[in-house]
Design a protein around this motif. Structure first.
Motif, PDB file in Angstrom:
ATOM      1  N   VAL A  47      15.227 -24.320 -74.439  1.00 35.82           N
ATOM      2  CA  VAL A  47      16.277 -23.442 -74.966  1.00 35.82           C
ATOM      3  C   VAL A  47      15.682 -22.675 -76.141  1.00 35.82           C
ATOM      4  CG1 VAL A  47      18.589 -23.291 -75.951  1.00 35.82           C
ATOM      5  CG2 VAL A  47      18.084 -25.028 -74.210  1.00 35.82           C
ATOM      6  N   LYS A  48      15.154 -21.498 -75.868  1.00 36.85           N
ATOM      7  CA  LYS A  48      14.467 -20.686 -76.861  1.00 36.85           C
ATOM      8  C   LYS A  48      15.084 -19.293 -76.892  1.00 36.85           C
ATOM      9  CE  LYS A  48      10.161 -23.191 -75.965  1.00 36.85           C
ATOM     10  NZ  LYS A  48       8.761 -23.098 -75.497  1.00 36.85           N
ATOM     11  N   ILE A  49      15.131 -18.726 -78.066  1.00 30.43           N
ATOM     12  CA  ILE A  49      15.795 -17.435 -78.240  1.00 30.43           C
ATOM     13  C   ILE A  49      15.168 -16.365 -77.363  1.00 30.43           C
ATOM     14  CG2 ILE A  49      16.409 -15.628 -79.894  1.00 30.43           C
ATOM     15  CD1 ILE A  49      16.339 -17.847 -82.071  1.00 30.43           C
ATOM     16  N   THR A  51      13.322 -16.659 -74.696  1.00 27.63           N
ATOM     17  CA  THR A  51      13.536 -16.960 -73.277  1.00 27.63           C
ATOM     18  C   THR A  51      14.929 -16.534 -72.831  1.00 27.63           C
ATOM     19  OG1 THR A  51      12.021 -18.851 -73.393  1.00 27.63           O
ATOM     20  CG2 THR A  51      13.595 -18.817 -71.573  1.00 27.63           C
ATOM     21  N   LEU A  52      15.930 -16.845 -73.647  1.00 27.00           N
ATOM     22  CA  LEU A  52      17.305 -16.474 -73.302  1.00 27.00           C
ATOM     23  C   LEU A  52      17.486 -14.964 -73.311  1.00 27.00           C
ATOM     24  CD1 LEU A  52      19.228 -19.154 -75.409  1.00 27.00           C
ATOM     25  CD2 LEU A  52      18.618 -19.250 -72.987  1.00 27.00           C
ATOM     26  N   ALA A  53      16.887 -14.293 -74.288  1.00 26.47           N
ATOM     27  CA  ALA A  53      16.989 -12.841 -74.365  1.00 26.47           C
ATOM     28  C   ALA A  53      16.381 -12.193 -73.122  1.00 26.47           C
ATOM     29  CB  ALA A  53      16.300 -12.337 -75.630  1.00 26.47           C
ATOM     30  N   ASP A  54      15.229 -12.702 -72.696  1.00 28.46           N
ATOM     31  CA  ASP A  54      14.583 -12.162 -71.496  1.00 28.46           C
ATOM     32  C   ASP A  54      15.444 -12.379 -70.261  1.00 28.46           C
ATOM     33  OD1 ASP A  54      12.429 -11.323 -72.972  1.00 28.46           O
ATOM     34  OD2 ASP A  54      11.138 -13.027 -72.456  1.00 28.46           O
ATOM     35  N   ARG A  55      16.077 -13.541 -70.174  1.00 24.27           N
ATOM     36  CA  ARG A  55      16.940 -13.831 -69.020  1.00 24.27           C
ATOM     37  C   ARG A  55      18.094 -12.844 -68.932  1.00 24.27           C
ATOM     38  NH1 ARG A  55      17.284 -19.394 -66.918  1.00 24.27           N
ATOM     39  NH2 ARG A  55      19.531 -19.087 -66.796  1.00 24.27           N
ATOM     40  N   MET A  56      18.630 -12.452 -70.099  1.00 18.11           N
ATOM     41  CA  MET A  56      19.796 -11.574 -70.111  1.00 18.11           C
ATOM     42  C   MET A  56      19.431 -10.103 -70.244  1.00 18.11           C
ATOM     43  SD  MET A  56      22.604 -13.776 -72.305  1.00 18.11           S
ATOM     44  CE  MET A  56      21.543 -14.011 -73.744  1.00 18.11           C
ATOM     45  N   GLY A  57      18.137  -9.832 -70.459  1.00 20.20           N
ATOM     46  CA  GLY A  57      17.698  -8.448 -70.570  1.00 20.20           C
ATOM     47  C   GLY A  57      18.178  -7.753 -71.824  1.00 20.20           C
ATOM     48  N   VAL A  58      18.207  -8.489 -72.947  1.00 15.68           N
ATOM     49  CA  VAL A  58      18.651  -7.922 -74.213  1.00 15.68           C
ATOM     50  C   VAL A  58      17.625  -8.223 -75.295  1.00 15.68           C
ATOM     51  CG1 VAL A  58      21.088  -8.153 -73.619  1.00 15.68           C
ATOM     52  CG2 VAL A  58      19.950  -9.999 -74.858  1.00 15.68           C
ATOM     53  N   SER A  59      17.758  -7.533 -76.408  1.00 14.37           N
ATOM     54  CA  SER A  59      16.900  -7.801 -77.550  1.00 14.37           C
ATOM     55  C   SER A  59      17.301  -9.113 -78.200  1.00 14.37           C
ATOM     56  CB  SER A  59      17.019  -6.660 -78.564  1.00 14.37           C
ATOM     57  OG  SER A  59      16.419  -7.026 -79.793  1.00 14.37           O
ATOM     58  N   ARG A  60      16.304  -9.863 -78.638  1.00 22.90           N
ATOM     59  CA  ARG A  60      16.645 -11.141 -79.267  1.00 22.90           C
ATOM     60  C   ARG A  60      17.329 -10.940 -80.619  1.00 22.90           C
ATOM     61  NH1 ARG A  60      10.859 -13.840 -81.085  1.00 22.90           N
ATOM     62  NH2 ARG A  60      10.093 -12.116 -82.346  1.00 22.90           N
ATOM     63  N   SER A  61      17.248  -9.735 -81.159  1.00 24.50           N
ATOM     64  CA  SER A  61      17.908  -9.487 -82.441  1.00 24.50           C
ATOM     65  C   SER A  61      19.424  -9.646 -82.329  1.00 24.50           C
ATOM     66  CB  SER A  61      17.569  -8.091 -82.962  1.00 24.50           C
ATOM     67  OG  SER A  61      18.036  -7.091 -82.070  1.00 24.50           O
ATOM     68  N   SER A  62      19.972  -9.398 -81.117  1.00 22.84           N
ATOM     69  CA  SER A  62      21.425  -9.542 -80.953  1.00 22.84           C
ATOM     70  C   SER A  62      21.851 -11.004 -81.073  1.00 22.84           C
ATOM     71  CB  SER A  62      21.873  -8.974 -79.608  1.00 22.84           C
ATOM     72  OG  SER A  62      21.376  -9.747 -78.526  1.00 22.84           O
ATOM     73  N   PHE A  63      20.926 -11.910 -80.889  1.00 24.79           N
ATOM     74  CA  PHE A  63      21.224 -13.335 -81.040  1.00 24.79           C
ATOM     75  C   PHE A  63      21.805 -13.619 -82.416  1.00 24.79           C
ATOM     76  CE2 PHE A  63      19.790 -17.439 -82.699  1.00 24.79           C
ATOM     77  CZ  PHE A  63      20.237 -18.332 -81.734  1.00 24.79           C
ATOM     78  N   TYR A  64      21.285 -12.928 -83.427  1.00 23.77           N
ATOM     79  CA  TYR A  64      21.658 -13.239 -84.808  1.00 23.77           C
ATOM     80  C   TYR A  64      23.013 -12.661 -85.210  1.00 23.77           C
ATOM     81  CZ  TYR A  64      16.949 -15.028 -84.974  1.00 23.77           C
ATOM     82  OH  TYR A  64      15.818 -15.771 -84.719  1.00 23.77           O
ATOM     83  N   TRP A  65      23.643 -11.935 -84.310  1.00 25.05           N
ATOM     84  CA  TRP A  65      25.030 -11.577 -84.562  1.00 25.05           C
ATOM     85  C   TRP A  65      25.923 -12.806 -84.456  1.00 25.05           C
ATOM     86  CZ3 TRP A  65      26.996  -7.127 -86.363  1.00 25.05           C
ATOM     87  CH2 TRP A  65      26.226  -5.969 -86.241  1.00 25.05           C
ATOM     88  N   ARG A  70      18.050 -21.008 -84.067  1.00 27.09           N
ATOM     89  CA  ARG A  70      18.017 -21.805 -82.846  1.00 27.09           C
ATOM     90  C   ARG A  70      18.749 -23.127 -83.063  1.00 27.09           C
ATOM     91  NH1 ARG A  70      14.575 -25.871 -80.755  1.00 27.09           N
ATOM     92  NH2 ARG A  70      14.578 -25.910 -78.450  1.00 27.09           N
ATOM     93  N   ALA A  71      18.570 -23.730 -84.243  1.00 23.71           N
ATOM     94  CA  ALA A  71      19.257 -24.985 -84.547  1.00 23.71           C
ATOM     95  C   ALA A  71      20.770 -24.804 -84.488  1.00 23.71           C
ATOM     96  CB  ALA A  71      18.830 -25.508 -85.918  1.00 23.71           C
ATOM     97  N   ASP A  75      23.339 -26.797 -82.022  1.00 25.43           N
ATOM     98  CA  ASP A  75      24.570 -27.449 -82.489  1.00 25.43           C
ATOM     99  C   ASP A  75      25.776 -26.967 -81.690  1.00 25.43           C
ATOM    100  OD1 ASP A  75      23.247 -28.955 -84.386  1.00 25.43           O
ATOM    101  OD2 ASP A  75      23.710 -27.603 -86.053  1.00 25.43           O
ATOM    102  N   ALA A  76      25.774 -25.682 -81.359  1.00 24.84           N
ATOM    103  CA  ALA A  76      26.876 -25.125 -80.573  1.00 24.84           C
ATOM    104  C   ALA A  76      26.908 -25.730 -79.168  1.00 24.84           C
ATOM    105  CB  ALA A  76      26.754 -23.609 -80.490  1.00 24.84           C
ATOM    106  N   LEU A  77      25.737 -26.011 -78.622  1.00 24.83           N
ATOM    107  CA  LEU A  77      25.682 -26.657 -77.311  1.00 24.83           C
ATOM    108  C   LEU A  77      26.301 -28.055 -77.369  1.00 24.83           C
ATOM    109  CD1 LEU A  77      22.084 -25.697 -76.099  1.00 24.83           C
ATOM    110  CD2 LEU A  77      24.261 -24.741 -75.319  1.00 24.83           C
ATOM    111  N   LEU A  78      25.988 -28.781 -78.419  1.00 26.66           N
ATOM    112  CA  LEU A  78      26.569 -30.114 -78.585  1.00 26.66           C
ATOM    113  C   LEU A  78      28.086 -30.032 -78.752  1.00 26.66           C
ATOM    114  CD1 LEU A  78      23.994 -31.854 -80.962  1.00 26.66           C
ATOM    115  CD2 LEU A  78      24.452 -32.420 -78.571  1.00 26.66           C
ATOM    116  N   ASP A  79      28.545 -29.055 -79.539  1.00 25.76           N
ATOM    117  CA  ASP A  79      29.987 -28.883 -79.735  1.00 25.76           C
ATOM    118  C   ASP A  79      30.676 -28.556 -78.412  1.00 25.76           C
ATOM    119  OD1 ASP A  79      29.706 -29.373 -82.434  1.00 25.76           O
ATOM    120  OD2 ASP A  79      29.723 -27.261 -83.007  1.00 25.76           O
ATOM    121  N   HIS A  80      30.042 -27.670 -77.633  1.00 23.97           N
ATOM    122  CA  HIS A  80      30.612 -27.298 -76.336  1.00 23.97           C
ATOM    123  C   HIS A  80      30.695 -28.517 -75.424  1.00 23.97           C
ATOM    124  CE1 HIS A  80      31.281 -25.014 -72.607  1.00 23.97           C
ATOM    125  NE2 HIS A  80      30.411 -25.853 -72.068  1.00 23.97           N
TER     126      HIS A  80
END
Length: 223
Positions: A47-49, A51-65, A70-71, A75-80
């Motif tokens: 589960v890497k930023i 890798t996920l960005a490439d899968r979705m075809g987006v810039s990894r910068s949008s992750f930080y919105w 990554r931590a 944590d969000a995965l555990l909460d889910h």
């Protein structure tokens, strides 16, 4: 809502913050869904930023919105997982029932309906816990909550050995799922009366197994 360019406006989780525009194409849930898919199929280490960005075809910068790091995503995965699986099992065990066998059938909904309880995600979390002390602590706490809920269910019907029965039901089902037996749905349903007797010492009342079977078939058709 659309902006002046007639493009969708994506909102951050906090509605007080500025809407997302421009090149932002995915939501927080999209990131979380992609991470869940990787977690279940490839493990937490993958589960890497980027890798996920490439899968979705987006810039990894949008992750930080949506996530600080990554931590934060982990944590969000555990909460889910807790809200999806642990809370579902607890809710099912607390549903009204006139007999203990009907109450156990309510819990069996978790076994039969992946929309209610994701067994693959549960095992991904257990696998992750072997390499993370933090996840192990979260898992242990979740297991205690689940067993406590099942014990409370048995106690409502006057079982003095409620905790033991809860442990037998919970850990047997965990091992059963892990074994991934090649059973058809109809084979599993046919065994339900015997399992109910083993878990409760009581035979199911007329209509209880039939109602569970109907639920199971409907859930299978919807998958």
């Amino acid at each position: 809502m659309v902006n002046s360019m007639n493009k969708p406006v994506l909102h951050r989780d906090d509605p007080a913050l500025v809407p997302l525009t421009g090149n932002v194409k995915v939501t927080r849930q999209d990131w979380l869904n992609a991470a869940l898919d990787v977690l279940v199929n490839n493990g937490a280490s993958q589960v890497k930023i980027l890798t996920l960005a490439d899968r979705m075809g987006v810039s990894r910068s949008s992750f930080y919105w949506y996530f600080k790091s990554r931590a934060d995503l982990l944590d969000a995965l555990l909460d889910h997982w807790q809200s999806r699986n642990t809370d579902a099992l607890i809710r099912q065990s607390a549903l009204p029932a006139t007999t203990i066998t009907a109450a156990v059938c309510n819990v069996f909904h978790c076994v039969l309906d992946a929309r209610l309880f994701d067994a693959r995600l549960d095992f991904a979390i257990r696998d992750w816990s072997r390499r993370s002390d933090k996840v192990r602590r979260v898992l242990d706490h979740s297991d205690r909550r689940r067993v406590d809920a099942l014990a409370a269910m048995f106690a409502r019907f006057g079982f003095p050995d409620a905790v033991v029965r809860a442990r037998v039901l919970y850990y047997m089902q965990t091992g059963y799922d892990d074994a991934t037996l090649a059973e058809s749905l109809e084979e599993r349903i046919a065994q339900v009366p015997a399992y109910l007797y083993v878990f409760t010492g009581q035979h199911p009342q007329p209509g209880e197994v039939e109602a569970l079977a109907a639920y199971a078939r409907a859930a299978s058709d919807d998958e």
